[in-house]
Design an enzyme around this catalytic site. Sequence first.
Site, PDB file in Angstrom:
ATOM      1  N   SER A 182       4.889 -13.318   2.216  1.00 12.97           N
ATOM      2  CA  SER A 182       4.873 -14.519   3.047  1.00 12.97           C
ATOM      3  C   SER A 182       3.788 -15.487   2.591  1.00 12.97           C
ATOM      4  O   SER A 182       3.695 -16.592   3.105  1.00 12.97           O
ATOM      5  CB  SER A 182       4.661 -14.134   4.515  1.00 12.97           C
ATOM      6  OG  SER A 182       3.488 -13.369   4.638  1.00 12.97           O
TER       7      SER A 182
ATOM      8  N   HIS B 286      -4.506  -4.300  -2.439  1.00 15.60           N
ATOM      9  CA  HIS B 286      -4.964  -3.954  -1.089  1.00 15.60           C
ATOM     10  C   HIS B 286      -5.101  -2.450  -0.880  1.00 15.60           C
ATOM     11  O   HIS B 286      -5.079  -1.986   0.254  1.00 15.60           O
ATOM     12  CB  HIS B 286      -4.002  -4.550  -0.047  1.00 15.60           C
ATOM     13  CG  HIS B 286      -4.103  -6.048   0.049  1.00 15.60           C
ATOM     14  ND1 HIS B 286      -3.157  -6.844   0.669  1.00 15.60           N
ATOM     15  CD2 HIS B 286      -5.055  -6.906  -0.406  1.00 15.60           C
ATOM     16  CE1 HIS B 286      -3.518  -8.120   0.579  1.00 15.60           C
ATOM     17  NE2 HIS B 286      -4.660  -8.181  -0.072  1.00 15.60           N
TER      18      HIS B 286
ATOM     19  N   VAL C  54       0.836  -1.205   0.000  1.00 18.88           N
ATOM     20  CA  VAL C  54       0.000   0.000   0.000  1.00 18.88           C
ATOM     21  C   VAL C  54       0.869   1.252   0.000  1.00 18.88           C
ATOM     22  O   VAL C  54       0.369   2.357   0.130  1.00 18.88           O
ATOM     23  CB  VAL C  54      -0.946  -0.021   1.236  1.00 18.88           C
ATOM     24  CG1 VAL C  54      -1.955  -1.158   1.113  1.00 18.88           C
ATOM     25  CG2 VAL C  54      -0.174  -0.140   2.558  1.00 18.88           C
TER      26      VAL C  54
END
Length: 256
Positions: A193, A119, A103
């Site tokens: 991740s 996002h 972001v």
Amino acid sequence: MDFGLHRAAERLRNASRVAVVTGAGVSAASGVPTFRGADGLWSNFRVEELATPEAFARDPRLVWNWYEWRRRLVAGCRPNRAHEVLAAWSRRYPQFTLITQNVDGLHERAGTRNVVRFHGSLWELSCWDRCAGSPERWRDETVPFVELPPRCPHCGGLARPGVVWFGEPIDPRVSARAITALDCDVCLVVGTSAVVYPAAGLADEARNRGALTIEINPEPTDATPRFDLVLQGPAEEFLDRLEAELSSGSRLSSSQ
Ligand code: NAD
């Protein structure tokens, strides 16, 4: 390791459709902390306790303090070599899409074309009450805000960060752009991740559609065994090495 790098470079050289999925690790070398690394705490709060609509409803000032801290931090950061290489690829490949979970806006600042912000953005706001007068999201790069929490300029109610919080759906138009991009020759997943879905499933979908999938990450992830190629190391180093391989074609073929 070098074999993986050569193979990745060879496939990238012959590719015309490339999709790249990035996560927080791509910005680590710029000084932006990741969520799940050692710095993934803020004032003793876990991110999962702050990045939710429930947390905002409970204590908007606390949540905004965290976002204000991140906006200040990112405002002082610059794109690193990983962002630069991806920006160059975005101009070189006939079909290139960069799907980012980040972001921070660093891909855009590096000049990357065709970024899908999965996002949302730290630099956008929306009306918490979704008032009829406000656009869905608006850009606001003020750092620091004069008033915290900031207000919706249309109804005077609370504004919220223009990001997707845990438990919130991805905008279907954004998902559609990302899914279309998965029809590609090579799909690279860099610095994530791979625990936050649906972003974590994008590489599997690309692979199902016939793409070669490559992961770049210094640490193994839950998704590592499912990739065709794994380059274990920092994004800023491996993307730089891949770019060097790509721009020295003859050396590449002699090393196969
Ligand atoms: P994460 O914090 O869960 O994981 C970061 C990953 O990056 C780890 O797997 C780690 O091994 C890897 N990494 C660390 N240094 C790296 C490097 N130099 N090169 C390559 N990889 C490196 O991050 P995530 O998977 O993106 O988490 C998901 C959520 O976190 C997203 O929703 C995203 O919005 C949010 N987030 C964004 C930012 C940002 O915008 N920069 C920062 C933190 C978190």
